[in-house]
Design a protein around this motif. Structure first.
Motif, PDB file in Angstrom:
ATOM      1  N   HIS A   1      -5.544   2.853  -6.568  1.00  0.00           N
ATOM      2  CA  HIS A   1      -6.451   2.794  -5.643  1.00  0.00           C
ATOM      3  C   HIS A   1      -7.868   2.731  -5.918  1.00  0.00           C
ATOM      4  O   HIS A   1      -8.777   2.206  -5.297  1.00  0.00           O
ATOM      5  CB  HIS A   1      -6.006   4.063  -4.764  1.00  0.00           C
TER       6      HIS A   1
ATOM      7  N   ASP B   1       0.832  -1.281   0.096  1.00  0.00           N
ATOM      8  CA  ASP B   1      -0.123   0.063  -0.105  1.00  0.00           C
ATOM      9  C   ASP B   1       0.756   1.311  -0.087  1.00  0.00           C
ATOM     10  O   ASP B   1       0.499   2.049  -0.815  1.00  0.00           O
ATOM     11  CB  ASP B   1      -0.825   0.024   1.247  1.00  0.00           C
TER      12      ASP B   1
ATOM     13  N   HIS C   1      -6.473  -4.388   1.303  1.00  0.00           N
ATOM     14  CA  HIS C   1      -6.353  -3.098   0.693  1.00  0.00           C
ATOM     15  C   HIS C   1      -5.011  -2.990  -0.150  1.00  0.00           C
ATOM     16  O   HIS C   1      -4.899  -2.831  -1.324  1.00  0.00           O
ATOM     17  CB  HIS C   1      -6.257  -1.913   1.434  1.00  0.00           C
TER      18      HIS C   1
ATOM     19  N   HIS D   1       1.177   4.218  -2.826  1.00  0.00           N
ATOM     20  CA  HIS D   1       0.786   5.608  -2.597  1.00  0.00           C
ATOM     21  C   HIS D   1       2.092   6.360  -3.018  1.00  0.00           C
ATOM     22  O   HIS D   1       1.628   7.479  -3.642  1.00  0.00           O
ATOM     23  CB  HIS D   1       0.867   5.866  -1.041  1.00  0.00           C
TER      24      HIS D   1
HETATM   25 FE   LIG Z   1      -3.758   3.191   0.382  1.00  0.00          FE
END
Ligand SMILES: [Fe+2]
Length: 358
Positions: free
Chosen positions: A259, A189, A273, A193
Motif C-alpha cells: 500500500h 485490494d 488503487h 489488505h
Molecule cells: Fe487498499
C-alpha cells in the motif's frame, strides 16, 4: 493487544430497506456523499432516497467525489454541509466516497476547524455516519481510515483521525453492474489488505483471525474473477464479506509496504488503487518469512507465489510503471518511519527495489 471495530454491520439482500428505521434514527437532515454516477447506476442512491423520503427526512446530495478524493473536494462538501445544517452523513460507493464521507462527517462536526485539521491531532468527533459499499475491496465501511489526495505533497495520505461508521450496510446487488476490471482491481485490494495485515508487525491473534477469514472468503471468488464461471448473487455478497473481513483486519494493524508503494504510483500514473497494490504484493511475500507467505497463499487458495503472480497478471493486466515513479515511491517509504514500523522484517533500499521489480 486491542481489538476495536465499533461499526454495526448488516449484510443481506435489501439491506437498506430492512434497516430503514435504524438509518433514519441517526438524524433529521441527511447528507449523501457519492461519486458522479455509480451510486445512481447501481440503484443504491435510489434505495437510500426512498427510505429518507418515506420517513420525511430532508437530504442534500454532494456527488462530486472524484477517484482518490482531494482535501479541496472534501472542504467544498464540508462548507455546503455546514450551510445546509446537515446532521448525519451517508456515504455510498467505493473507497473514495466512503473515505470522503468520513472526513466530511468529522469536519462538519468540527465546524470551527480549517482543512489543516485533517492532519492535526485532536478530537475525532464526527456526525453520525452510515457507509454503503458498492465495490468490494476497500473495506472502508469497517475501518476508521480516510485516505485523501494531498496535491501539495504529490501523493495520498491518511488523515490523522479515526472515524468509524455507526452503520455499515452490505448488499451484493449493488456489485452486479460493476465492470469486470473494477471487480478484479477492488478484490485485489481486499487480498492485499488481508496479506499486508497478516504479515505486519502489529498483527495480533484477533487481526489474524479477520485476515484468515477474509482470505478464505476471498479464495471462493477467484474463479469468478478469472472468468472460469459466472457470478451468482451469493458470490457478490461473499466478495463484500471478504472485503469487510479484510477491512476489520487492517482496522487493527494498518497496511504495509505494497500500500505504501502504491500511493505514489496511483497519484502519478492514475493506476487504480487495488491494481497498484497488487503490483507490489508478490514482491512483499517474497521478502516475508517463508512460513507467513505460505500461510496466506494457502488460505487464499494459491498453490505457490508464482500462481499469485500469474493470477495478478491475468486479472489486472498491469502496464509497466515508469522507473522514476517507482524510485520516488521507494524514497518516500524510506523516509516514512510509521510505514517502516509496520514491516515485520528488515527493510532497505535494495529490498524495496526488488519489490518494485527494478
Ligand atoms: Fe487498499
Amino acid at each position: 493487544m486491542k481489538y476495536y471495530m465499533p461499526a454495526r454491520v448488516y449484510a443481506e439482500e435489501n439491506c437498506i430497506a430492512n434497516h430503514a428505521e435504524e438509518i433514519c434514527s441517526l438524524g433529521t437532515h441527511a447528507y449523501l456523499i457519492t461519486g458522479r454516477s455509480s451510486a445512481e447506476k447501481n440503484g443504491s442512491l435510489d434505495d437510500v432516497k426512498a427510505i429518507l423520503e418515506n420517513a420525511g427526512i430532508p437530504y442534500e446530495h454532494f456527488n462530486e467525489i472524484e477517484e482518490n478524493p482531494s482535501v479541496d473536494t472534501i472542504m467544498k462538501a464540508v462548507y455546503i454541509g455546514l450551510d445546509e445544517h446537515v446532521d448525519f452523513v451517508i456515504g455510498i460507493g467505493g473507497g473514495s466516497p466512503m473515505d470522503a464521507a468520513k472526513a466530511v462527517a468529522m469536519m462538519v462536526c468540527q465546524k470551527e476547524k480549517r482543512a489543516s485539521y485533517l492532519y492535526e491531532k485532536g478530537s475525532d468527533e464526527a456526525l453520525p455516519l452510515v457507509l454503503i459499499p458498492t465495490t468490494c475491496g476497500t473495506g472502508s465501511e469497517v475501518t476508521g481510515v480516510s485516505v485523501l489526495t494531498r496535491h501539495d505533497l504529490g501523493t495520498k495520505l491518511s488523515m490523522f483521525h479515526s472515524v468509524f461508521a455507526d452503520l455499515a450496510l452490505l448488499d451484493g446487488k449493488y456489485l452486479t453492474s460493476l465492470p469486470h476490471s473494477v471487480l478484479a482491481d477492488t478484490t485485489m485490494d481486499a487480498l492485499a489488505h488481508c496479506m499486508e495485515s497478516y504479515i505486519n508487525a502489529d498483527a495480533t491473534v484477533y487481526s489474524r483471525m479477520c485476515a484468515d477469514a477474509g482470505l478464505k472468503l476471498w479464495g471462493k471468488s477467484k474463479d469468478v474473477i478469472q472468468g472460469k464461471r459466472e457470478a451468482q448473487p451469493a458470490d457478490y455478497l461473499n466478495m463484500l464479506h471478504a472485503s469487510a473481513m479484510a477491512g476489520m483486519a487492517i482496522a487493527q494493524t494498518g497496511t504495509s509496504l505494497p500500500h505504501g508503494l502504491s500511493y505514489t504510483v496511483t497519484y502519478q500514473t492514475h493506476m487504480p488503487h487495488g491494481k497498484a497494490c497488487g503490483y507490489f504484493l508478490p514482491g512483499y511475500l517474497r521478502e516475508a518469512s517463508a512460513k507467513d507467505a505460505a500461510h496466506v497463499l494457502k488460505k487464499a487458495g494459491f498453490a505457490s507465489l508464482d500462481k499469485l503472480e500469474k493470477y495478478y497478471q491475468k486479472t489486472s493486466r498491469p502496464e509497466e510503471l515508469p522507473v522514476k515513479v517507482l524510485e520516488t515511491g521507494i524514497q518516500e517509504i524510506l523516509q516514512s518511519p510509521g510505514r517502516l514500523a509496520k514491516v515485520p522484517f528488515a527493510v532497505d533500499e535494495a529490498m524495496l527495489r526488488r519489490m518494485a521489480r527494478l
